[in-house]
Design a protein around this motif. Structure first.
Motif, PDB file in Angstrom:
ATOM      1  N   ASN A  50       0.818  -1.216   0.000  1.00 35.40           N
ATOM      2  CA  ASN A  50       0.000   0.000   0.000  1.00 35.40           C
ATOM      3  C   ASN A  50       0.853   1.267   0.000  1.00 35.40           C
ATOM      4  O   ASN A  50       0.520   2.241  -0.662  1.00 35.40           O
ATOM      5  CB  ASN A  50      -0.940   0.016   1.208  1.00 35.40           C
ATOM      6  N   HIS A  54       0.048   3.435  -3.040  1.00 35.09           N
ATOM      7  CA  HIS A  54      -0.724   4.640  -2.731  1.00 35.09           C
ATOM      8  C   HIS A  54       0.145   5.740  -2.132  1.00 35.09           C
ATOM      9  O   HIS A  54       0.127   6.870  -2.600  1.00 35.09           O
ATOM     10  CB  HIS A  54      -1.876   4.298  -1.784  1.00 35.09           C
ATOM     11  N   GLY A 103      -9.089  -3.642  -3.111  1.00 36.08           N
ATOM     12  CA  GLY A 103      -9.685  -3.185  -1.863  1.00 36.08           C
ATOM     13  C   GLY A 103      -9.707  -4.209  -0.748  1.00 36.08           C
ATOM     14  O   GLY A 103     -10.523  -4.133   0.159  1.00 36.08           O
ATOM     15  N   LEU A 106      -6.408  -3.693   3.283  1.00 33.80           N
ATOM     16  CA  LEU A 106      -6.671  -3.227   4.650  1.00 33.80           C
ATOM     17  C   LEU A 106      -7.517  -4.234   5.409  1.00 33.80           C
ATOM     18  O   LEU A 106      -7.313  -4.455   6.602  1.00 33.80           O
ATOM     19  CB  LEU A 106      -7.394  -1.868   4.621  1.00 33.80           C
TER      20      LEU A 106
HETATM   21  N1  LIG Z   1      -0.173   3.741   2.659  1.00 32.31           N
HETATM   22  C1  LIG Z   1      -1.280   4.348   2.133  1.00 32.31           C
HETATM   23  N2  LIG Z   1      -1.223   5.661   1.795  1.00 32.31           N
HETATM   24  C2  LIG Z   1      -2.298   6.256   1.266  1.00 32.31           C
HETATM   25  N3  LIG Z   1      -3.480   5.647   1.044  1.00 32.31           N
HETATM   26  C3  LIG Z   1      -3.613   4.354   1.349  1.00 32.31           C
HETATM   27  C4  LIG Z   1      -2.523   3.632   1.913  1.00 32.31           C
HETATM   28  N4  LIG Z   1      -2.950   2.367   2.138  1.00 32.31           N
HETATM   29  C5  LIG Z   1      -4.217   2.303   1.716  1.00 32.31           C
HETATM   30  N5  LIG Z   1      -4.643   3.495   1.240  1.00 32.31           N
HETATM   31  C6  LIG Z   1      -6.001   3.793   0.713  1.00 32.31           C
HETATM   32  O1  LIG Z   1      -6.912   2.797   1.168  1.00 32.31           O
HETATM   33  C7  LIG Z   1      -7.540   2.127   0.062  1.00 32.31           C
HETATM   34  C8  LIG Z   1      -7.812   0.673   0.385  1.00 32.31           C
HETATM   35  O2  LIG Z   1      -6.587  -0.039   0.463  1.00 32.31           O
HETATM   36  P1  LIG Z   1      -6.573  -1.624   0.283  1.00 32.31           P
HETATM   37  O3  LIG Z   1      -7.645  -2.224   1.131  1.00 32.31           O
HETATM   38  O4  LIG Z   1      -5.200  -2.127   0.547  1.00 32.31           O
HETATM   39  O5  LIG Z   1      -6.984  -1.906  -1.219  1.00 32.31           O
HETATM   40  P2  LIG Z   1      -6.278  -1.515  -2.604  1.00 32.31           P
HETATM   41  O6  LIG Z   1      -4.853  -1.217  -2.320  1.00 32.31           O
HETATM   42  O7  LIG Z   1      -6.463  -2.751  -3.418  1.00 32.31           O
HETATM   43  O8  LIG Z   1      -7.046  -0.351  -3.120  1.00 32.31           O
HETATM   44  C9  LIG Z   1      -6.614   2.336  -1.106  1.00 32.31           C
HETATM   45  O9  LIG Z   1      -7.261   2.262  -2.345  1.00 32.31           O
HETATM   46  C10 LIG Z   1      -6.039   3.725  -0.830  1.00 32.31           C
HETATM   47  O10 LIG Z   1      -6.901   4.730  -1.262  1.00 32.31           O
END
Ligand SMILES: Nc1ncnc2c1ncn2[C@@H]1O[C@H](COP(=O)(O)OP(=O)(O)O)[C@@H](O)[C@H]1O
Ligand SMILES: Nc1ncnc2c1ncn2[C@@H]1O[C@H](COP(=O)(O)OP(=O)(O)O)[C@@H](O)[C@H]1O
Lengths: 140, 111, 140, 111
Positions: A50, A54, A103, A106
């Motif tokens: 992540n 992200h 998604g 997390l």
């Molecule tokens: N380290 C991070 N920094 C910024 N935003 C994050 C981070 N981790 C997660 N996110 C946000 O949370 C959302 C959900 O994350 P996740 O459940 O891992 O699914 P995915 O990565 O497949 O979208 C991401 O789409 C992103 O918007």
């Protein structure tokens, strides 16, 4: 007494495997059982992925630090980066079984770990993932 | 780190996935599975994972996409031979009952 | 472009296995072939063991940092510690085949690596071990 | 990380060493080999290493001590089934020709 094991990488997904190896060995070294170690490895892998995807928007040259330590009866892993602020802890969880792609990172982290803490300090993100060494059996 | 090998049999296509499917490699898995399904109608696809040592949520997402495309194309889609690690990932994402699962590739092809 | 992978441990021999894993994965990630990676792993293992045994005199609580990076056509591993000064680079090598126990670590390091450098700075020891990625075939 | 298992056969004792023999564990190897040899006179000892994934210079030192004690006690001492990693360590310490080496435990016992 147990010390700390820390690994620093740049945000290239090719290092995820190495991170998983370090986290697994650390957990075992800190006295975790195989199953708990596997859970921590899965969660840390998602958290670091992540950050790359992200937090750093796919930039493969930015620093990430992963530090593992034993804190009493817990394993604690801190993931530290300089990416964008991650206010994602307030998001709702994926409803189970929903058939969308993506998604799930997390959701995995929350399912696998006992405690999650997020702090933004001095332009740094610190995510603390904690797992109990001994799984307390629910009293019935 | 990820090796994908597709074998087209008379009644089914088998996608054998060996190694670690994580953020560094899961697009390979996605491309293979979706590419195969785009050229299928009816029949079946078995993703054989006895050599898959690791899957992360992005690999799970690829498998979910595969399942959805398969359903649209009326292709039967199953997973076979999962090790404990990948099973734990499917469990923790609550997708374990969504997929048709088989203990081994042989079982899957017989089923 | 390739970044750096660093791992920090306390000086407990139980972490040697983890260090070997990190160094191996790093070398492969930096483009080394299996054989070169194995050589670097063996040498780093000996150097870190020496820090624990001699530099820290067996104390299992002191910090050691191992950083791997690619420098042109070399893999460079830096081992950094706060132990006693190690003026051992001036020692003579073990004569081959001599049947004594011990005293083979430095010999292994020199045989396996292409370059070795040692620096004492600000009470820290830094040992740099370098291995060429491409083994140049001797002209005959 | 290191498992050592000693089997006393009619003509030889076999020391099976599985896992990583490094600074954290090589005293275990030393104790096993020297302890065994102290109770031997004549006969032979085979250190079976097909499951040994790693040895460092301290493990090599233990094997050298074993060889020396064996020589004093007129016990034949050999290594069997070494993998590539441990072989590279013996090569880099120039001890490869010092030990009696066999491809496998079976070969060693027949030799
Ligand atoms: N380290 C991070 N920094 C910024 N935003 C994050 C981070 N981790 C997660 N996110 C946000 O949370 C959302 C959900 O994350 P996740 O459940 O891992 O699914 P995915 O990565 O497949 O979208 C991401 O789409 C992103 O918007
Ligand atoms: N990191 C170090 N700090 C201080 N002294 C060292 C260090 N590494 C090696 N030495 C010295 O060099 C000697 C030779 O080291 P080595 O060849 O690894 O054999 P051994 O560790 O078995 O003695 C050691 O006995 C020690 O005196």
């Amino acid at each position: 007494m147990f010390g700390e094991v820390a690994v620093r990488i740049v945000s290239d997904p090719k290092w995820l495997r190495l991170v998983r190896g370090v986290v697994e060995q650390s957990c075992l070294g800190f006295g975790a059982r195989e199953e708990a170690a596997t859970a921590v490895v899965l969660a840390v892998n998602e958290a670091v992925s992540n950050v790359i995807r992200h937090g750093y928007d796919g930039d493969t040259t930015r620093p990430i630090r992963i530090a593992c330590r034993r804190d009493g009866e817990m394993i604690e892993v801190c993931i530290c980066d300089h990416g964008i602020e991650a206010e994602f802890l307030s998001r709702e969880l994926l409803p189970p079984d929903e058939l969308r792609a993506g998604g799930r990172g997390l959701y995995m982290i929350r399912t696998l770990m006992d405690e999650i803490e997020y702090r933004r300090e001095d332009g740094q993100n610190r995510m603390y993932l904690r797992k109990r060494l001994l799984q307390h059996v629910a009293e019935s | 780190m990820l090796r994908i090998d597709i074998e087209q049999l008379a009644e089914a296509a088998v996608v054998r996935v060996a190694g670690d499917a994580d953020m560094a490699s899961s697009t390979q898995l996605r491309d293979a599975v979706l590419g195969l399904l785009e050229n299928c109608s009816q029949g079946r696809v078995v993703v054989s994972m006895s050599e898959t040592s690791y899957i992360d949520s992005s690999a799970v997402a690829s498998l979910v996409e595969g399942l959805q495309l398969a359903t649209r194309r009326r292709v039967r889609f199953g997973l076979a031979g999962l090790r404990e690690g990948p099973l734990q990932v499917l469990r923790s994402t609550r997708l374990i009952d969504v997929f048709e699962m088989h203990d081994s590739e042989e079982d899957a092809l017989k089923a």
